[in-house]
Design an enzyme around this catalytic site. Structure first.
Site, PDB file in Angstrom:
ATOM      1  CB  CYS A 139      -0.822  -0.006   1.200  1.00 11.44           C
ATOM      2  SG  CYS A 139      -2.083   1.464   1.399  1.00 11.44           S
ATOM      3  CB  CYS A 142      -0.546   2.772   4.149  1.00 10.09           C
ATOM      4  SG  CYS A 142      -2.053   1.918   3.385  1.00 10.09           S
ATOM      5  CG  ASP A 143       3.057   1.085   4.474  1.00  7.41           C
ATOM      6  OD1 ASP A 143       2.700   1.493   5.572  1.00  7.41           O
ATOM      7  OD2 ASP A 143       3.033  -0.087   4.049  1.00  7.41           O
TER       8      ASP A 143
END
Ligand code: NAP
Length: 322
Positions: A139, A142-143
């Site tokens: 992701c 997200c990261d």
């Protein structure tokens, strides 16, 4: 224990991504007693996508914002969305369904609309599990911010890999796109963006053999990838501090506890009403066998499914007199 008065529905929608939220909105507008179950916050894959630029009416909108808008739109028409994880969908002898959750609830309905999407495919190489969350990610939104100024790799050649490689360059100094062939599967528009981005270098005909890393002070870090040229067989090492894997999705169909028609990739085959080979069980969105999987196709599927559910219920009532 489920309150019996609160466990019977006209339809149960499993999953609250774009397909689930759209089905919930239409079910609400159709005055159906519908329950939507979702293990996370509503939004599904929208929450893993930074910007959406191909949803008509929105030239550019954050995935998260579109998710919130879809959820509040569905709720406005009476959608009931509960945060619960479905563990099984079983067909009962009378043809209706029991939906069980890991929280121990049991819900019943003559129809189910399955919109549970998919799970990212794993590379299945040494180091992938060990470094998941410590440099290996599925992701970008997200990261990505963890890799500011760093050199990272993205694996895959489809829309997701190409789009996310481009996105990740807002944080990373350099992004290697590693693809096992010499031709990308991604759409032309996304490819043009990729090739115009000076921070991206494509490594053609390469497959990942392993993800290397180290442990220090109780923490784990990715340090590089071991690669193989798929044409010459030559091996090499690529020093990177992160590895984002976008090599497709596996449809989340494991909840269905009886045989259903599916294609060779495991995607559910439906008729033109979105009904599966199990009468009363409908499917919409990313887990359905179809040419492409977009937000627009997910909501299209869901619209058809919710309207088909209404017709199915009317026909069923006229047959069984309930
Ligand atoms: P995809 O289109 O199936 O592409 C998967 C890519 O991963 C392919 O390039 C494939 O290589 C590669 N791959 C598969 N298994 C591999 C392995 N074991 N090792 C290395 N590479 C491997 O999947 P996706 O990109 O996740 O997209 C899924 C669906 O969502 C598609 O329909 C896509 O159009 C849609 N989507 C759309 C957008 C957008 O329009 N903005 C964004 C994301 C996703 P080969 O090419 O060699 O098979």
């Amino acid at each position: 224990m489920t309150d019996p008065a609160n466990s019977e529905f006209d339809t149960i929608i499993v999953g609250a991504g774009p397909a689930g939220l759209c089905a919930a909105m239409y079910a609400g507008r159709g005055m159906l007693r519908a329950l939507t179950l979702e293990s996370r916050v509503p939004g599904g894959e929208l929450l893993n996508t930074e910007k959406i630029e191909d949803y008509p009416g929105f030239e550019s909108i954050l995935g998260r914002e579109l998710a919130e808008r879809m959820a509040s739109h569905a709720r406005k028409f009476g959608a009931e969305i509960r945060q619960m994880t479905v563990e099984g969908i079983q067909r009962l002898p009378d043809g209706s369904f029991e939906v069980r959750t890991v929280e121990g609830e049991r819900f019943h309905a003559p129809t189910v609309i399955l919109t549970a999407g998919g799970t990212p495919t794993k590379l299945g190489v040494p180091g992938e599990v060990e470094y998941a969350g410590f440099g290996v990610s599925y992701c970008a939104v997200c990261d990505g911010a963890f890799f500011r100024g760093q050199t990272i790799a993205v694996v895959g050649g489809g829309d997701a890999a190409v789009e996310e490689a481009d996105y990740l360059t807002r944080y990373a100094e350099k992004v290697y796109l590693i693809h096992r062939r010499n031709q990308l599967r991604a759409s032309r528009l996304l490819q043009e963006r990729l090739f115009a981005n000076p921070k991206i270098e494509v490594l053609w005909n390469r497959q990942v053999l392993s993800i290397e890393g180290r442990e220090h002070a109780g923490l784990r870090d990715v340090t590089g990838l071991s690669l193989e040229d798929t044409v010459t067989g030559q091996r090499s090492s690529l020093p990177v501090s992160g590895c984002f894997v976008f090599i497709g999705f596996r449809p989340n169909t494991g909840l269905i506890q009886e045989h259903f028609a599916h294609d060779p990739g495991g995607y559910i085959v439906t008729d033109d009403r979105m009904m599966t080979s199990i009468p009363g069980l409908f499917a919409a969105g990313d887990l359905r066998a179809q040419l492409t999987r977009q937000v627009t196709t997910a909501v299209g599927d869901a619209t058809t499914a919710a309207i088909a559910v209404e017709k199915f219920l009317t026909e069923r009532r006229s047959k069984v007199g309930v």
